[in-house]
Design a protein around this motif. Structure first.
Motif, mmCIF file in Angstrom:
data_model
loop_
_atom_site.group_PDB
_atom_site.id
_atom_site.type_symbol
_atom_site.label_atom_id
_atom_site.label_comp_id
_atom_site.label_asym_id
_atom_site.label_seq_id
_atom_site.Cartn_x
_atom_site.Cartn_y
_atom_site.Cartn_z
ATOM 1 N N TRP A 122 -15.738 6.717 -2.079
ATOM 2 C CA TRP A 122 -14.402 7.060 -2.551
ATOM 3 C C TRP A 122 -14.065 6.271 -3.808
ATOM 4 O O TRP A 122 -14.734 5.302 -4.136
ATOM 5 N N THR A 123 -13.029 6.723 -4.493
ATOM 6 C CA THR A 123 -12.497 5.993 -5.642
ATOM 7 C C THR A 123 -11.037 5.677 -5.352
ATOM 8 O O THR A 123 -10.343 6.424 -4.648
ATOM 9 N N LEU A 124 -10.583 4.561 -5.890
ATOM 10 C CA LEU A 124 -9.199 4.138 -5.698
ATOM 11 C C LEU A 124 -8.299 4.873 -6.685
ATOM 12 O O LEU A 124 -8.620 4.972 -7.868
ATOM 13 N N VAL A 125 -7.190 5.388 -6.182
ATOM 14 C CA VAL A 125 -6.182 5.997 -7.033
ATOM 15 C C VAL A 125 -4.822 5.394 -6.702
ATOM 16 O O VAL A 125 -4.557 5.015 -5.561
ATOM 17 N N GLU A 126 -4.016 5.286 -7.732
ATOM 18 C CA GLU A 126 -2.623 4.880 -7.547
ATOM 19 C C GLU A 126 -1.841 6.167 -7.367
ATOM 20 O O GLU A 126 -1.609 6.898 -8.327
ATOM 21 N N ASP A 127 -1.482 6.460 -6.139
ATOM 22 C CA ASP A 127 -0.794 7.707 -5.858
ATOM 23 C C ASP A 127 0.606 7.707 -6.466
ATOM 24 O O ASP A 127 1.053 8.704 -7.002
ATOM 25 N N ARG A 128 1.264 6.573 -6.397
ATOM 26 C CA ARG A 128 2.602 6.460 -6.980
ATOM 27 C C ARG A 128 2.937 4.989 -7.185
ATOM 28 O O ARG A 128 2.448 4.129 -6.467
ATOM 29 N N LYS A 129 3.787 4.735 -8.182
ATOM 30 C CA LYS A 129 4.301 3.383 -8.435
ATOM 31 C C LYS A 129 5.799 3.526 -8.630
ATOM 32 O O LYS A 129 6.241 4.336 -9.432
ATOM 33 N N GLU A 130 6.562 2.734 -7.864
ATOM 34 C CA GLU A 130 8.011 2.808 -7.933
ATOM 35 C C GLU A 130 8.598 1.436 -8.255
ATOM 36 O O GLU A 130 8.016 0.406 -7.909
ATOM 37 N N VAL A 131 9.783 1.450 -8.855
ATOM 38 C CA VAL A 131 10.524 0.212 -9.096
ATOM 39 C C VAL A 131 11.244 -0.154 -7.792
ATOM 40 O O VAL A 131 11.829 0.713 -7.140
ATOM 41 N N VAL A 132 11.175 -1.432 -7.404
ATOM 42 C CA VAL A 132 11.878 -1.910 -6.216
ATOM 43 C C VAL A 132 13.351 -2.071 -6.585
ATOM 44 O O VAL A 132 13.689 -2.826 -7.506
ATOM 45 N N ALA A 133 14.223 -1.368 -5.903
ATOM 46 C CA ALA A 133 15.659 -1.387 -6.206
ATOM 47 C C ALA A 133 16.240 -2.790 -5.996
ATOM 48 O O ALA A 133 15.873 -3.497 -5.052
ATOM 49 N N GLY A 134 17.109 -3.183 -6.906
ATOM 50 C CA GLY A 134 17.804 -4.464 -6.783
ATOM 51 C C GLY A 134 16.949 -5.672 -7.098
ATOM 52 O O GLY A 134 17.323 -6.804 -6.785
ATOM 53 N N CYS A 135 15.815 -5.484 -7.694
ATOM 54 C CA CYS A 135 14.892 -6.573 -7.993
ATOM 55 C C CYS A 135 15.046 -6.996 -9.453
ATOM 56 O O CYS A 135 15.144 -6.155 -10.336
#
Length: 156
Positions: A122-135
């Protein structure tokens, strides 16, 4: 015959080491709680080539949680070891090692991508990246720097 060491000097040096260790723990406590995370469950449910990954280790520290448990990290380069969930056809699991550049205040959803459900590789994929609210990114970077300094001081 005198003792081979002065018991008072030994107590003082032990006390100094205890104070230094306590200071490092206090600093690490103040700097704890980095708000960056990696998770091993893809958010994309419609792509059948994506599989969950289990986070086995981060920076040499073992993790025993399942893929649905997020791992909290401080920003910066992190060495991670991941294991892809077995596919329906290939029962063999494959461990892989990666260096991830973790940004402050981000949640990363990682996944293993296979060319075929028959493949163990398998290969690694970044499925999603989100900003952590209030950080606060600047605060998280400051905490990471304090933690790195405390760790470097304890390693001497």
């Amino acid at each position: 015959m005198p003792p081979p060491f002065d018991i008072n000097e030994c107590s003082r040096s032990t006390l100094a080491r205890c104070i230094a260790a306590a200071a490092a723990v206090v600093l690490a406590g103040c700097a704890s709680g980095p708000l960056s995370f990696i998770e091993g469950v893809p958010l994309t449910r419609t792509d059948s080539s994506l599989y969950p990954v289990r986070i086995v280790a981060v920076d040499g520290s073992m993790h025993f949680d399942g893929p649905s448990e997020p791992v909290q990290l401080s920003p910066g380069p992190r060495h991670v070891v991941l294991e892809a969930a077995p596919s329906r056809s290939a029962r063999k699991t494959v461990l892989k090692s990666f260096i991830l550049q973790i940004e402050p205040c981000r949640r990363y959803y990682l996944a293993a991508q296979r060319q075929s459900s028959m493949d163990a590789d398998w290969t690694l994929v970044e499925d999603r990246k989100e900003v952590v609210a209030g950080c606060d990114e600047a605060e998280e970077l400051r905490k990471a720097e304090l933690l790195a300094k405390a760790s470097a001081g304890g390693a001497r």
